[in-house]
Scaffold this active site. Structure first.
Site, PDB file in Angstrom:
ATOM      1  N   LYS A  18      -6.479  50.604  26.728  1.00 36.14           N
ATOM      2  CA  LYS A  18      -5.855  49.457  27.407  1.00 36.14           C
ATOM      3  C   LYS A  18      -4.379  49.284  27.031  1.00 36.14           C
ATOM      4  O   LYS A  18      -3.909  49.793  26.024  1.00 36.14           O
ATOM      5  CB  LYS A  18      -6.681  48.190  27.163  1.00 36.14           C
ATOM      6  CG  LYS A  18      -7.927  48.203  28.069  1.00 36.14           C
ATOM      7  CD  LYS A  18      -8.737  46.952  28.025  1.00 36.14           C
ATOM      8  CE  LYS A  18      -9.913  47.095  29.011  1.00 36.14           C
ATOM      9  NZ  LYS A  18     -10.914  46.053  28.853  1.00 36.14           N
ATOM     10  N   ARG A  70     -17.280  49.897  24.919  1.00 36.53           N
ATOM     11  CA  ARG A  70     -17.122  50.488  26.258  1.00 36.53           C
ATOM     12  C   ARG A  70     -15.888  51.386  26.216  1.00 36.53           C
ATOM     13  O   ARG A  70     -14.770  50.899  26.056  1.00 36.53           O
ATOM     14  CB  ARG A  70     -16.954  49.355  27.276  1.00 36.53           C
ATOM     15  CG  ARG A  70     -16.842  49.827  28.709  1.00 36.53           C
ATOM     16  CD  ARG A  70     -16.663  48.651  29.662  1.00 36.53           C
ATOM     17  NE  ARG A  70     -16.554  49.103  31.029  1.00 36.53           N
ATOM     18  CZ  ARG A  70     -15.429  49.551  31.566  1.00 36.53           C
ATOM     19  NH1 ARG A  70     -14.321  49.594  30.872  1.00 36.53           N
ATOM     20  NH2 ARG A  70     -15.418  49.959  32.830  1.00 36.53           N
TER      21      ARG A  70
END
Ligand code: HH2
Length: 279
Positions: free
Chosen positions: A222, A257
């Site tokens: 991210k 995840r």
């Protein structure tokens, strides 16, 4: 907290780290968009993720990237079903990353086990579907919608507000018949949060663990990692992703995840080995 996560007819062992491998069957996901849109490529990716040791496969057909355009339920279902069917055929534990109950229902009919709902019951039919199917249910916090969520998000009490939201949505799910031990909570790193917010969420995971449900984190590749490390290309953010996953593990998160399944599995195995000796 129960170290097991019952999801339909099976149970996931949460006494050790659980790695959820990401498969985005989308044209526009921020890191792997466009790579697995073709059904053959998606099916091949399912095999790769399982070979790399993923405990769960999280299959999604709509990008939640900031500013992403919405997709119809029909289109989203058509994108994910070949990969879901293949993953189920191979015996995998399958999660469907969707905010639409119609899409989740189609995946559950094909044998999926978990609903990963980034809107935490934004679709009123989602809770009853989870209850009726016995599916695992991931409830994630998001501020706003993918279109608007990065427009200068402001919190008076970041972790308190997120924990309050998750607790309320869990209560809604339970009122709709979802058993508490099937529910996992996720503070939603990157969803309506600044870099500072994301780092504070990871530093303050105990606020979410205090709710008593297992905690999932999605930090892989991210943007906040790029802000810390200076690595612009999401595909090259593996080292930062591993550091964030290990930091979250040491603070009590149990489900991760991730895109880089083998590397994360290795890093978390070391974290788990250290945790096992930490009394
Ligand atoms: N992050 C993304 C998507 N789904 N689900 C949960 N529970 N937690 C997360 O942090 C999370 C999520 C975003 O990442 P990605 O799937 O790689 O990209 P895109 O949203 O573009 O599909």
């Amino acid at each position: 907290m129960s170290p097991r996560w019952p999801v339909r007819d099976r149970e996931i062992d949460l006494s050790r780290s659980c790695v959820m491998g990401i498969l985005n069957v989308t044209p526009d996901s921020f890191s792997d968009g466009g790579r697995y849109l073709d059904a053959t490529a998606a099916v091949r990716r399912v095999e790769e993720l399982l070979g790399a040791g993923a405990d769960i496969l999280d299959i999604g057909g709509e990008s939640t990237r900031p500013g992403a355009a919405p997709v119809s339920a029909t289109e989203e279902t058509a994108r994910i079903l070949p990969a879901v069917a293949e993953a189920v055929r191979l015996g995998a534990t399958v999660s469907v990353d969707t905010s639409k109950a119609a899409v989740a229902e189609a995946a559950l009919e094909r044998g999926a086990h978990i609903i990963n709902d980034v809107t935490a019951l934004g679709d009123p039919a989602m809770g009853p579907l989870a209850a009726a199917s016995g599916a695992g249910l991931v409830l994630m916090h998001m501020r706003g919608t993918p279109r608007t969520m990065q427009q200068a998000p402001v919190y008076a009490d970041l972790c308190g507000e997120i924990a309050g939201f998750l607790e309320t949505r869990r209560e809604t799910a339970e009122n709709q018949g979802v058993e508490r031990d099937r529910i996992v909570l996720d503070p939603g790193v990157g969803f309506g949060k600044t870099v500072e917010h994301n780092l504070k969420i990871l530093a303050g995971l105990e606020s979410f663990l205090a709710l008593g449900s297992p905690v999932l984190v999605g930090v892989s590749r991210k943007r906040f990692l790029g802000a810390v490390t200076g690595v612009e290309d999401p595909q090259k953010r593996t080292a930062g992703s591993l550091a964030a996953a290990v930091a979250a593990r040491l603070r009590g998160a149990s489900i991760f995840r991730v895109h880089d399944v083998a590397a994360t599995g290795e890093a978390l195995a070391v974290a788990d080995a250290i945790l096992a000796r930490d009394h």
